[in-house]
Design an enzyme around this catalytic site. Structure first.
Site, PDB file in Angstrom:
ATOM      1  CE  LYS A 298      -1.012   2.654   2.753  1.00 15.10           C
ATOM      2  NZ  LYS A 298      -1.082   4.014   2.917  1.00 15.10           N
TER       3      LYS A 298
ATOM      4  CB  THR B 101       2.953   6.970   4.011  1.00 12.88           C
ATOM      5  OG1 THR B 101       2.957   7.702   5.477  1.00 12.88           O
ATOM      6  CG2 THR B 101       1.108   6.227   4.721  1.00 12.88           C
TER       7      THR B 101
ATOM      8  CG  ASN C  75      -2.338  14.771   0.990  1.00 16.95           C
ATOM      9  OD1 ASN C  75      -1.944  13.991   1.922  1.00 16.95           O
ATOM     10  ND2 ASN C  75      -2.163  14.814  -0.242  1.00 16.95           N
TER      11      ASN C  75
ATOM     12  CB  THR D 195     -12.333  16.902   7.188  1.00 20.55           C
ATOM     13  OG1 THR D 195     -11.805  17.231   5.848  1.00 20.55           O
ATOM     14  CG2 THR D 195     -12.202  17.903   8.032  1.00 20.55           C
TER      15      THR D 195
END
EC number: 2.3.1.35
Length: 397
Positions: A173, A184, A392, A397
């Protein structure tokens, strides 16, 4: 070597599954990978000084014991920058998974990816662990580890070692915060080869620099990235030893799997519309070639030009010039696809319509010939689009 459509459980003796435990609102967010026997293991980790708690736990287990039999992963919550409580939760994640699988804790690796700064919701972790099923749907594991990725990333390969067939599979991933070394990004590679942890680590370190460490999306390095390779020996092949023809074959197999995953990560960069591959040839050294390739593919100006389908080769030459390499730039050739735009550091006229066709493709190869040695290096990245900012800016949210 044969590449085929498989999954992380394709090698003998492995199983995997994924499910929704509640770390994310709806999507699969909890997965596990299990070997029927303890496996040799190798790992490489983030270069960020801030290291997430799951990484601390997994790296410690590998360094102290050198074997692994299972890996459990959650997405949605990174368990990073969470202090002593986060570390205690990561050890609890390892211990509870070991109890469920009836293993010693040091044989279980843990990984997390997602929002930094949030504590791991232990009630949801326990919910996920309660549902663990051996021999589940291995394709769901690939889905469960994703965050902002738009696609799963898997690859599988087979190769003969003597009279024994060895299978290797990988899943990864990664979509953003991918620079300069793995960030990441989680990658898990399984293999049924008979190879020691020390030899496996050697093969991994030999190949990580030219694969995962040659991708860049946005210039940020995360706290959770990790690559783990497990080899359980179930194929029954004769042990693969360093400095042998069999080791070179194994290393090439590992390189092919890692390169495939690296390119898929680069192509799936957040908001990406195009994969960029930069090839630097005839450089004074392989490290220099890799550094220059990565400088070009990491340039925001190059990335935005590619997004806008603008053949602005001056940005490419500028990225070569500021990369910090000790090179001469008076005889550089640059190609966009097959079309030369600079030869011996002099501009070359090109057909606008032909160039437009090249720039509209969803994959662009940029070739740089330095005429200054015989080494080469490749890097992969993606364009920088409007959607990258949106993704990003709205991540939490």
């Amino acid at each position: 070597m044969k590449i085929f459509q498989g999954n992380i459980a394709s090698p003998l003796g492995f199983s995997a599954d994924g499910l929704h435990a509640g770390f994310k609102k709806r999507k699969l967010d909890f997965g596990w990978l299990v070997s029927e026997r303890p496996a040799s293991v190798a790992g490489v980790y983030t270069t960020n000084k801030v290291v997430a708690a799951p990484l601390v736990v997994t790296r410690s287990a590998i360094e102290e014991h050198g074997q692994m039999q299972a890996v459990v992963v959650n997405s949605g919550v990174a368990n990073s920058c969470t202090g002593s409580q986060g570390l205690a939760d990561a050890y609890s994640m390892q211990r509870q998974a070991a109890e469920k699988l009836k293993l010693e804790p040091h044989l279980v690796g843990v990984a997390s990816t997602g929002v930094i700064g949030d504590l791991l919701p232990m009630d949801k972790l326990e919910k996920g662990l309660e549902k663990i099923v051996i021999n589940g749907n291995a394709d769901d594991f690939a889905q469960a580890i994703l965050t902002t990725d738009t696609i799963t990333k898997t690859v599988a390969a087979k190769e003969m070692f003597g009279s024994d067939e060895v299978t290797m599979a990988g899943v990864a991933k990664g979509s953003g915060m991918i620079h300069p070394n793995m960030a990441t990004m989680l990658a898990f590679i399984t293999c049924d080869a008979n190879i020691s942890s020390q030899t496996l680590q050697l093969a991994l370190r030999q190949n990580v620099e030219t694969t995962f460490n040659q991708i860049t999306i946005d210039g940020d390095t995360s706290t959770n990235d990790m690559v783990l390779v497990l080899a359980n020996g179930c194929s029954g092949n004769q042990e693969i030893l360093p400095e042998t023809a069999e080791f070179e074959k194994f290393s090439q197999m590992l390189s092919a799997v890692m390169t495939d995953l690296a390119k898929k990560i680069a192509k799936d960069g957040e908001g990406a519309t195009k994969l960029i591959e930069v090839q630097v040839v005839n450089a004074p050294g392989s490290k220099t070639a890799r550094m220059l390739a990565k400088s070009v593919v990491g340039s925001s100006l190059v990335k935005t030009a590619v997004f806008g389908e603008d053949p602005n080769w001056g940005r490419i030459l500028a990225a070569i010039g500021y990369a910090g390499a000790d090179i001469t730039v008076d005889k550089v050739d640059i190609y966009l696809g097959p079309i030369p735009v600079l030869l011996s550091s002099n501009p070359v006229a090109f057909d606008d319509e032909e160039m437009q066709d090249i720039m509209q493709d969803d994959e662009l190869v940029i070739k740089v010939d330095l005429h200054n040695g015989n080494s080469k290096g490749t890097a992969w990245g993606c364009d920088l689009s409007y959607d990258y900012v949106k993704i990003n800016a709205l991540y939490r949210t």
